[in-house]
Design a protein around this motif. Sequence first.
Motif, PDB file in Angstrom:
ATOM      1  N   UNK A 118       0.831  -1.206   0.000  1.00  0.00           N
ATOM      2  CA  UNK A 118       0.000   0.000   0.000  1.00  0.00           C
ATOM      3  C   UNK A 118       0.866   1.256   0.000  1.00  0.00           C
ATOM      4  N   UNK A 119       1.908   1.254   0.817  1.00  0.00           N
ATOM      5  CA  UNK A 119       2.835   2.391   0.828  1.00  0.00           C
ATOM      6  C   UNK A 119       3.493   2.577  -0.533  1.00  0.00           C
ATOM      7  N   UNK A 120       3.849   1.455  -1.154  1.00  0.00           N
ATOM      8  CA  UNK A 120       4.464   1.527  -2.483  1.00  0.00           C
ATOM      9  C   UNK A 120       3.466   2.070  -3.499  1.00  0.00           C
ATOM     10  N   UNK A 174       1.030   4.189  -2.878  1.00  0.00           N
ATOM     11  CA  UNK A 174       0.977   5.635  -2.649  1.00  0.00           C
ATOM     12  C   UNK A 174       2.211   6.314  -3.246  1.00  0.00           C
ATOM     13  N   UNK A 175       3.361   5.672  -3.072  1.00  0.00           N
ATOM     14  CA  UNK A 175       4.618   6.238  -3.572  1.00  0.00           C
ATOM     15  C   UNK A 175       4.617   6.354  -5.092  1.00  0.00           C
ATOM     16  N   UNK A 176       3.975   5.404  -5.765  1.00  0.00           N
ATOM     17  CA  UNK A 176       3.953   5.402  -7.233  1.00  0.00           C
ATOM     18  C   UNK A 176       2.674   6.025  -7.791  1.00  0.00           C
ATOM     19  N   UNK A 177       1.925   6.713  -6.935  1.00  0.00           N
ATOM     20  CA  UNK A 177       0.716   7.450  -7.337  1.00  0.00           C
ATOM     21  C   UNK A 177      -0.418   6.547  -7.820  1.00  0.00           C
ATOM     22  N   UNK A 178      -0.403   5.291  -7.399  1.00  0.00           N
ATOM     23  CA  UNK A 178      -1.516   4.391  -7.708  1.00  0.00           C
ATOM     24  C   UNK A 178      -2.525   4.507  -6.558  1.00  0.00           C
ATOM     25  N   UNK A 179      -3.102   5.700  -6.423  1.00  0.00           N
ATOM     26  CA  UNK A 179      -3.819   6.075  -5.206  1.00  0.00           C
ATOM     27  C   UNK A 179      -5.083   5.257  -4.959  1.00  0.00           C
ATOM     28  N   UNK A 180      -5.851   4.995  -5.994  1.00  0.00           N
ATOM     29  CA  UNK A 180      -7.107   4.270  -5.770  1.00  0.00           C
ATOM     30  C   UNK A 180      -6.845   2.843  -5.303  1.00  0.00           C
ATOM     31  N   UNK A 218      -4.198   2.004  -3.693  1.00  0.00           N
ATOM     32  CA  UNK A 218      -3.649   2.162  -2.344  1.00  0.00           C
ATOM     33  C   UNK A 218      -4.769   2.243  -1.307  1.00  0.00           C
ATOM     34  N   UNK A 219      -5.844   2.934  -1.639  1.00  0.00           N
ATOM     35  CA  UNK A 219      -6.988   3.015  -0.720  1.00  0.00           C
ATOM     36  C   UNK A 219      -7.577   1.622  -0.502  1.00  0.00           C
ATOM     37  N   UNK A 220      -7.583   0.820  -1.557  1.00  0.00           N
ATOM     38  CA  UNK A 220      -8.049  -0.566  -1.416  1.00  0.00           C
ATOM     39  C   UNK A 220      -7.176  -1.332  -0.424  1.00  0.00           C
ATOM     40  N   UNK A 221      -5.870  -1.083  -0.460  1.00  0.00           N
ATOM     41  CA  UNK A 221      -4.972  -1.720   0.497  1.00  0.00           C
ATOM     42  C   UNK A 221      -5.303  -1.340   1.926  1.00  0.00           C
ATOM     43  N   UNK A 222      -5.646  -0.074   2.136  1.00  0.00           N
ATOM     44  CA  UNK A 222      -6.053   0.378   3.474  1.00  0.00           C
ATOM     45  C   UNK A 222      -7.312  -0.363   3.916  1.00  0.00           C
ATOM     46  N   UNK A 267      -1.487  -4.031  -7.943  1.00  0.00           N
ATOM     47  CA  UNK A 267      -0.258  -3.483  -7.367  1.00  0.00           C
ATOM     48  C   UNK A 267       0.970  -3.952  -8.142  1.00  0.00           C
ATOM     49  N   UNK A 268       1.065  -5.261  -8.381  1.00  0.00           N
ATOM     50  CA  UNK A 268       2.231  -5.805  -9.087  1.00  0.00           C
ATOM     51  C   UNK A 268       2.295  -5.270 -10.516  1.00  0.00           C
ATOM     52  N   UNK A 269       1.139  -5.131 -11.145  1.00  0.00           N
ATOM     53  CA  UNK A 269       1.082  -4.604 -12.512  1.00  0.00           C
ATOM     54  C   UNK A 269       1.725  -3.221 -12.591  1.00  0.00           C
ATOM     55  N   UNK A 270       1.540  -2.427 -11.541  1.00  0.00           N
ATOM     56  CA  UNK A 270       2.129  -1.094 -11.532  1.00  0.00           C
ATOM     57  C   UNK A 270       3.544  -1.053 -10.996  1.00  0.00           C
ATOM     58  N   UNK A 271       3.839  -1.891  -9.999  1.00  0.00           N
ATOM     59  CA  UNK A 271       5.148  -1.825  -9.329  1.00  0.00           C
ATOM     60  C   UNK A 271       6.229  -2.590 -10.082  1.00  0.00           C
ATOM     61  N   UNK A 272       5.886  -3.758 -10.631  1.00  0.00           N
ATOM     62  CA  UNK A 272       6.865  -4.586 -11.356  1.00  0.00           C
ATOM     63  C   UNK A 272       6.221  -5.145 -12.617  1.00  0.00           C
ATOM     64  N   UNK A 273       6.008  -4.306 -13.619  1.00  0.00           N
ATOM     65  CA  UNK A 273       5.299  -4.773 -14.820  1.00  0.00           C
ATOM     66  C   UNK A 273       5.920  -6.009 -15.457  1.00  0.00           C
ATOM     67  N   UNK A 274       7.235  -6.117 -15.426  1.00  0.00           N
ATOM     68  CA  UNK A 274       7.889  -7.257 -16.068  1.00  0.00           C
ATOM     69  C   UNK A 274       7.563  -8.570 -15.371  1.00  0.00           C
ATOM     70  N   UNK A 275       7.224  -8.501 -14.079  1.00  0.00           N
ATOM     71  CA  UNK A 275       6.965  -9.718 -13.301  1.00  0.00           C
ATOM     72  C   UNK A 275       5.475  -9.944 -13.057  1.00  0.00           C
TER      73      UNK A 275
END
Length: 285
Positions: A111-113, A115-121, A123-127, A175-183
């Motif tokens: 969730x913090x990641x 927020x850090x990468x501006x995937x805000x909606x 991130x709210x789901x993570x909360x 989350x993974x799609x945004x944080x590590x697209x290759x994986x």
Amino acid sequence: MDIPLWHYIASMTAYLVFLLVLIDVMRKHTRLAFVAVVFAVLSFPFWNEVEGWFRWAKILSVLVPMAFVVGPARLAWYYKDNQSAIAKFYRGNWVLFVLYGVLFLNIAEATLKDFQTANYMNAICGVILCATIPWPSYKNGTHQYWLFDPKRPNDLLFYSTHAWNFLYTTWNMCFVYGESPAFFFSSACILVAAELYPVLKNRPELYIIARIYTLAAHVLIRGIYDVFTPVMNSEPIFNENALMIWGAINLVLHVPFVIWYFRKQRAAKEAPFGHNEPPLRAQAA
């Protein structure tokens, strides 16, 4: 690198089957599972692919609790007639609250990641997911939501709902799609395996034990060597707009869930659960 379609299909299918078999083996062979995870932690000199705070937090927050909490606790219940101090210690309720904290941390890190990468909606789901993890037991409730099955193979049981499991899966995929697209494709395999295994067994309470063993295997493999991107690199399908739309869809799904969850919890004085009722606290003691 241009990877043929059949490589994706073959590699993802093989990985998914491997993960399903792994879950079954780790579940049914308690002692083997403990030894395997201890060796996984001891392999840290070979974690050449771990870079950045998130990757280090992820691999440590998965493997260390597996080796020093889940494994010993399952063994303590496996040898439940053992009355030594260490066995009694690991059969204590503190283990369940620690594991609740580990799951909370796992979601909070991502969730913090987000927020850090501006995937805000997303991130709210993570909360929301953090807020709706069932507590091991409730002061005014009657059920035990987390427990180690006293019967062998002493599974870690987690009585949530199908909805929570599904929302966790789609949130984590986004989350993974945004944080590590290759994986993304390889991570999707471990999430699908954890979702699919309890369905195949018709036991939704096996979700967490399926999740922890697939995640442990995945972060270990990724930490040692990148075997995934040569055969299932998913970076070519990444699209920023698709990520935002996915996050928005997740939020639309999470909002009614959290409203329903807390209404049910307020009425019952404990968390809602699925069609498999968690045991009563007196029976689980």
